[in-house]
Design a protein around this motif. Structure first.
Motif, PDB file in Angstrom:
ATOM      1  N   PHE A 160       0.861  -1.188   0.000  1.00  0.00           N
ATOM      2  CA  PHE A 160       0.000   0.000   0.000  1.00  0.00           C
ATOM      3  C   PHE A 160       0.896   1.236   0.000  1.00  0.00           C
ATOM      4  N   THR A 161       1.158   1.756  -1.193  1.00  0.00           N
ATOM      5  CA  THR A 161       2.014   2.918  -1.361  1.00  0.00           C
ATOM      6  C   THR A 161       1.926   3.391  -2.801  1.00  0.00           C
ATOM      7  N   TYR A 162       2.529   4.553  -3.077  1.00  0.00           N
ATOM      8  CA  TYR A 162       2.645   5.009  -4.464  1.00  0.00           C
ATOM      9  C   TYR A 162       3.595   4.081  -5.208  1.00  0.00           C
ATOM     10  N   ILE A 163       3.447   4.010  -6.507  1.00  0.00           N
ATOM     11  CA  ILE A 163       4.134   2.999  -7.307  1.00  0.00           C
ATOM     12  C   ILE A 163       5.633   3.234  -7.442  1.00  0.00           C
ATOM     13  N   ALA A 164       6.139   4.431  -7.106  1.00  0.00           N
ATOM     14  CA  ALA A 164       7.534   4.776  -7.374  1.00  0.00           C
ATOM     15  C   ALA A 164       8.519   3.789  -6.775  1.00  0.00           C
TER      16      ALA A 164
ATOM     17  N   VAL B 104      -8.434   9.663  -3.300  1.00  0.00           N
ATOM     18  CA  VAL B 104      -8.181   8.283  -2.884  1.00  0.00           C
ATOM     19  C   VAL B 104      -6.707   7.978  -3.134  1.00  0.00           C
ATOM     20  N   TYR B 105      -5.950   7.912  -2.054  1.00  0.00           N
ATOM     21  CA  TYR B 105      -4.543   7.483  -2.107  1.00  0.00           C
ATOM     22  C   TYR B 105      -4.447   6.150  -1.362  1.00  0.00           C
ATOM     23  N   TYR B 106      -4.540   5.042  -2.038  1.00  0.00           N
ATOM     24  CA  TYR B 106      -4.353   4.741  -3.450  1.00  0.00           C
ATOM     25  C   TYR B 106      -5.444   3.765  -3.845  1.00  0.00           C
ATOM     26  N   PRO B 107      -5.988   3.854  -5.067  1.00  0.00           N
ATOM     27  CA  PRO B 107      -7.127   3.011  -5.434  1.00  0.00           C
ATOM     28  C   PRO B 107      -6.767   1.551  -5.723  1.00  0.00           C
TER      29      PRO B 107
ATOM     30  N   PRO C 235      -2.947  -1.757   9.770  1.00  0.00           N
ATOM     31  CA  PRO C 235      -4.260  -1.220   9.396  1.00  0.00           C
ATOM     32  C   PRO C 235      -4.583   0.122  10.044  1.00  0.00           C
ATOM     33  N   ARG C 236      -3.847   0.499  11.092  1.00  0.00           N
ATOM     34  CA  ARG C 236      -4.135   1.754  11.798  1.00  0.00           C
ATOM     35  C   ARG C 236      -3.272   2.911  11.293  1.00  0.00           C
ATOM     36  N   THR C 237      -1.993   2.638  11.032  1.00  0.00           N
ATOM     37  CA  THR C 237      -1.074   3.709  10.621  1.00  0.00           C
ATOM     38  C   THR C 237      -0.835   3.742   9.115  1.00  0.00           C
ATOM     39  N   PHE C 238      -1.186   2.678   8.400  1.00  0.00           N
ATOM     40  CA  PHE C 238      -0.991   2.526   6.954  1.00  0.00           C
ATOM     41  C   PHE C 238       0.475   2.250   6.584  1.00  0.00           C
ATOM     42  N   ASN C 239       1.363   2.211   7.562  1.00  0.00           N
ATOM     43  CA  ASN C 239       2.782   2.001   7.283  1.00  0.00           C
ATOM     44  C   ASN C 239       3.147   0.525   7.312  1.00  0.00           C
TER      45      ASN C 239
ATOM     46  N   HIS D  74       7.335   6.266   4.757  1.00  0.00           N
ATOM     47  CA  HIS D  74       6.648   6.985   5.840  1.00  0.00           C
ATOM     48  C   HIS D  74       5.415   7.670   5.249  1.00  0.00           C
ATOM     49  N   LEU D  75       4.283   6.979   5.327  1.00  0.00           N
ATOM     50  CA  LEU D  75       3.115   7.392   4.569  1.00  0.00           C
ATOM     51  C   LEU D  75       2.271   8.445   5.291  1.00  0.00           C
TER      52      LEU D  75
END
Length: 382
Positions: free
Chosen positions: A87-91, A319-322, A110-114, A135-136
């Motif tokens: 779960f992150t940007y594709i870079a 929506v970051y990220y679909p 699931p709470r911090t997204f990291n 570090h999202l």
């Protein structure tokens, strides 16, 4: 409908507030015509190093270049594995793949997204060489555990700090370090919407290691040891002098920028706490939060319905990220998946980022939260 247009990020409003300083800095560059590697690049690099409390900062062309240069500097070989969050940007996955390395995708908290440190350890194989800790949204990953794993398995750690510059990490022994300065190499982006942003593309790498810093500088400058003498394969990636001048102005105000976003986040926290349809972002106990994004989770598959309701009221959202990385067509066949990626998949279906920036008047904040409270009630009745 709110009278003034609400924006996810108000770049123009922020520019107007600092117009005199920014215009003067840009004019100085133009007057001197040192457009490539001008003195402002060196000055900004030194000032950023002072702010981050790190000895070596190497500017470059953008955040994606920074990730690629970091991996090149670690001298990994084709087929080596790099662990990164699904779960992150594709870079992050992109540069791993471009260098012939194997992205290993793991799930996130699931709470911090990291990235989840426990999932990192389960993913380590004999080919694993590095971890990219992203570090999202504005707060640091759990770096104490990540660095302990890296030490145990002899792995490199790259911190992708593009969204969390300024966040501070507190170790169990009380030590405090800026996010991006803990791993072997940190990187950041100065994309216009980032917490520290220029008016185009820009990026930087940072490290505590002098030898790595020398290698990074060389790679970013065509692999040159000195002019026309190319010691290693490199690339052409440099921060524009005009952008460095802008960044040096903005760096002086980064603490105020962070506090402004935190005030907006606190208003969201207080007014949305009773909305049962929303899961509000969690502040990690070990990291401060700079709120590059304020990202809620919407329950019961109501995310798209909520986004539609907000749009009708003139409120933007993103929506970051679909799609998680493992659902991206380009990466399905070249990645290794470690364990279940259910959290990443679920987050892509439920997250929604709300407007948050340094110029948000309280009237806009109140309009947004009043609309969200009303929408939450409607969604709960569906």
């Amino acid at each position: 409908m709110f009278e003034e247009q609400i924006q996810m990020v108000d770049l123009h409003g922020q520019y107007l507030r600092f117009k005199e300083e920014i215009d003067a800095a840009m004019q100085h560059v133009i007057d001197n015509c040192a457009f490539i590697n001008g003195p402002q690049v060196k000055t900004f690099s030194a000032h950023l190093g002072e702010y981050l409390r790190i000895p070596y900062v190497i500017p470059c062309g953008n955040g994606t270049d920074a990730l690629q240069i970091a991996l090149m500097a670690l001298e990994l070989e084709p087929g080596d594995e790099v662990i990164l969050p699904a779960f992150t940007y594709i870079a992050a996955a992109e540069v791993v793949a471009l260098l012939g390395l194997t992205p290993v995708l793991v799930d996130v908290d699931p709470r911090t997204f990291n990235i989840d440190p426990q999932k990192i350890e389960a993913a380590v194989s004999e080919r694993t060489r590095a971890i990219i800790a992203v570090h999202l949204f504005g707060q640091s990953c759990e770096m104490e555990k990540i660095m302990a794993l890296a030490d145990a398995y002899h792995l490199y750690v790259i911190e992708d700090n593009a969204q969390s510059i300024g966040a501070e990490y507190t170790f169990p022994d009380g030590r405090v370090q800026k996010a991006g300065t803990i791993g072997h190499i940190g990187i950041t982006s100065f994309f216009p919407s980032k917490p520290l942003a220029c008016y185009g593309d820009g990026g930087a790498l940072m490290t505590q290691d002098e030898a790595l810093a020398t290698r990074i500088r060389m790679i970013a400058n065509h692999g040159q040891e000195c002019k026309y003498h190319h010691k290693r394969i490199g690339c052409n990636s440099r921060l524009d002098t005009l952008q460095a001048a802008i960044l040096d102005v903005k760096l002086k105000h980064i603490t105020a920028f962070t506090e402004a976003r935190r005030k907006v986040a606190a208003h969201y926290d207080e007014t949305l706490a009773a909305c049962e349809q929303f899961v509000l972002p969690v502040r990690s106990p070990f990291s401060t939060h700079v709120y590059h994004q304020y990202t809620i989770q919407v329950k019961d598959a109501n995310r798209d319905a909520l986004q539609g309701l907000l749009k009708e009221r003139g409120i933007p959202s993103m929506v970051y990220y679909p799609l998680p990385v493992h659902h991206q067509e380009a990466y399905g066949s070249i990645s290794r998946i470690s364990g279940s990626l259910d959290v990443a998949t679920r987050l892509c279906e439920s997250v929604l980022s709300l407007p948050i920036h340094t110029e948000m008047p309280i009237e806009q904040q109140q309009y947004i939260t009043e609309t969200l409270v009303e929408a939450s009630s409607k969604l709960a009745l569906k």
